[in-house]
Design a protein around this motif. Sequence first.
Motif, PDB file in Angstrom:
ATOM      1  N   SER A  93       0.825  -1.222   0.000  1.00  0.00           N
ATOM      2  CA  SER A  93       0.000   0.000   0.000  1.00  0.00           C
ATOM      3  C   SER A  93       0.854   1.265   0.000  1.00  0.00           C
ATOM      4  O   SER A  93       0.414   2.301  -0.481  1.00  0.00           O
ATOM      5  N   SER A  94       2.058   1.194   0.527  1.00  0.00           N
ATOM      6  CA  SER A  94       2.913   2.390   0.549  1.00  0.00           C
ATOM      7  C   SER A  94       3.936   2.338  -0.587  1.00  0.00           C
ATOM      8  O   SER A  94       3.930   3.202  -1.480  1.00  0.00           O
TER       9      SER A  94
ATOM     10  N   THR B 256       2.224   2.006  -3.982  1.00  0.00           N
ATOM     11  CA  THR B 256       1.620   3.276  -4.409  1.00  0.00           C
ATOM     12  C   THR B 256       2.705   4.253  -4.863  1.00  0.00           C
ATOM     13  O   THR B 256       2.533   4.961  -5.865  1.00  0.00           O
ATOM     14  N   ALA B 257       3.818   4.271  -4.156  1.00  0.00           N
ATOM     15  CA  ALA B 257       4.927   5.154  -4.567  1.00  0.00           C
ATOM     16  C   ALA B 257       5.392   4.783  -5.979  1.00  0.00           C
ATOM     17  O   ALA B 257       5.644   5.656  -6.817  1.00  0.00           O
TER      18      ALA B 257
ATOM     19  N   GLN C  69       3.613   3.343  -8.325  1.00  0.00           N
ATOM     20  CA  GLN C  69       2.593   3.785  -9.285  1.00  0.00           C
ATOM     21  C   GLN C  69       2.674   5.286  -9.547  1.00  0.00           C
ATOM     22  O   GLN C  69       2.546   5.744 -10.674  1.00  0.00           O
TER      23      GLN C  69
ATOM     24  N   LEU D 102       0.736  10.376  -2.076  1.00  0.00           N
ATOM     25  CA  LEU D 102       1.019   8.991  -1.696  1.00  0.00           C
ATOM     26  C   LEU D 102       0.184   8.580  -0.484  1.00  0.00           C
ATOM     27  O   LEU D 102      -0.433   7.511  -0.458  1.00  0.00           O
TER      28      LEU D 102
ATOM     29  N   ARG E  48      -2.781   5.829  -0.668  1.00  0.00           N
ATOM     30  CA  ARG E  48      -2.659   4.652   0.195  1.00  0.00           C
ATOM     31  C   ARG E  48      -3.910   4.486   1.046  1.00  0.00           C
ATOM     32  O   ARG E  48      -4.444   3.380   1.175  1.00  0.00           O
TER      33      ARG E  48
ATOM     34  N   ARG F 267      -6.711   2.970  -0.762  1.00  0.00           N
ATOM     35  CA  ARG F 267      -6.581   1.539  -1.063  1.00  0.00           C
ATOM     36  C   ARG F 267      -7.036   0.651   0.085  1.00  0.00           C
ATOM     37  O   ARG F 267      -7.171  -0.550  -0.086  1.00  0.00           O
TER      38      ARG F 267
ATOM     39  N   PRO G 261      -5.333   0.123   3.266  1.00  0.00           N
ATOM     40  CA  PRO G 261      -4.163  -0.682   3.636  1.00  0.00           C
ATOM     41  C   PRO G 261      -4.445  -1.504   4.891  1.00  0.00           C
ATOM     42  O   PRO G 261      -5.439  -1.275   5.577  1.00  0.00           O
TER      43      PRO G 261
END
Lengths: 441, 153
Positions: free
Chosen positions: A222-223, A226-227, A229, B62, B66, B69, B71
Amino acid sequence: MGHYHDNPAAIRALLRSDAVHRDVYLDPEIFALEMQRLWARTWIYVGHASQVPNIGDYYATTLGAEPVVMVRQEDGRVRVLRNRCAHKGAKLVNTPAGNLGRFFRCPYHAWSYHLDGSIAAIPKRDGYTHTRFNETKAAAGMAAVHTAGHRGFIFARLSDDGPTFDGYFGAALSSIDYMVDRSPVGKLQVAGGVLRYLHDSNWKMFVENLNDTMHPMAAHASSAGTAKQLWAGKPADAPKPMAIEQLVPFAESYDFFEKMGVRVLPNGHSWTGVNFSIHSSYAAVPEYEQAMIAAYGEERAKDILGTVRHNTVYYPSLTVKGAIQTIRVVRPLAPDRTLIESFSFRPVGAPDVFLRRNVTYNRLINSPLSVVGHDDQHCYRLMQEGLAACGNEWVSLHRDFHEDELGQRDQTVGGTSEIAMRNQFRAWSMFMTQGAEKERR
Amino acid sequence: MTDADIARFLYREARLLDERRWDEWFALFSEDGLYWVPLARGQTDRETHTSLACEDRLLLRLRIERLKRGPPSQQPPSFCQHVLQVPEIAATPDGWRTHMPFCYAEVRGDAMLWLIGTAEHDLVRVDDAPRIRLKRINLLNCDAALPSIQLFI
């Protein structure tokens, strides 16, 4: 007395060659015994010598359950003392750092101590003349603990029993060497502040995670994902922000982490990133590389800069990232409560960009506001709660276990093996049971 | 724009966060906008001293993407509530600087975290509307051991 105190066999039974019993994370008695045995008889990280540069400078912390203070002596050495007044037990310093001048002084009854912990003065001392005070431990003042250091990294051993410093860490000290030698003058300074992140989980979950290479692609999708992307589609020559450079590699493949490799050593120490790591592809700084070659010669400079270990665990209290000069210090508070304190360093003589890099990394990864840290901490808590489930009381450490790893002192294997965790628990079991036998004698 | 307009802007900014309307919140920042939570009291250096958070638009984007999404650490999701004091507002050559004490609560499941501090905004006039060039959050306990803080303060 609980179930485990007088029963080394019961403690030994908590560890199989490839699994560990949940009590090691949940049981309050085990936690108390860990503080008395493992955290007292091993070498625990206290702080860095650059935190106390001048005579009388101190840095106060806790080792296991005990308050201690690291203080720069009149002769320039660093000692670690128990932070307790010999009289009634008050802590003598109550701020994390400062300068004492020439004396500790208790605010309660004005007992004072030299920087080495010996008593300097007691008001109306004649009141003790006809007493047994002079026969007690208190007469020696603040008790010193065994202190040793390696290139500025100061460790202490609380107990009189235990291994020597060099015998305890052995070849693991090379990770500190590689970190320090990234300074062209071979010197680091603590710089950039300390991040203090409270975890509601057992300390071992954090320590195990540092050499757990099967979680980043899952927990950090997720981190880091995402970075990746957000940066996708940028031209190849676009200047890459430090944050992208540092976060994206967490999303690397299983194959990447497998090939990184992991090396384990006696007493629970280990490092991942034997061959390369997520820190291998940071932008080069040519002027710095020139300075390194000038300082160390071409071959050694190449060795230093080409060694980019991922995390080195100095079991049980310290984890080190040499390539980016940050450390994480483990302070257990309770079975389900752990404080992680993260420090960054300035490599003396290197351009400022390195301190900026280290400080940025520390913030992105180790802050209580970190998008990476949140998912780690969440997973630790899930284990802390999930282990209450009965039916299976064992935590699996089977990945890539082979019988022939037992009894070997120094091994390097594929990076996704759970060998580092098994290695930690083998040390854990040894110190937790040796302790019991010593206490019974 | 009057001081009342600026105060309304700040109240709306906090409300967008409380309502998890992160894209609309993001649009309040100028191109060079920065969200900063210092680690030390009176901190001036954010290059060679670390911070609890120091996020330009890339890092804010970011964090927002995130959160969208869902997480691991957002199961269950966090919710927050700002409680604001009337801001002090001073004019600057190209906008306004404001000082606004706040209480902030973040809840997740059964757990609630309380933070108290002051928010300092540097606002710049862009197309006749205020935009955030810097939102600086001075936590009263910035140097304390803190648990996870997952949303925007």
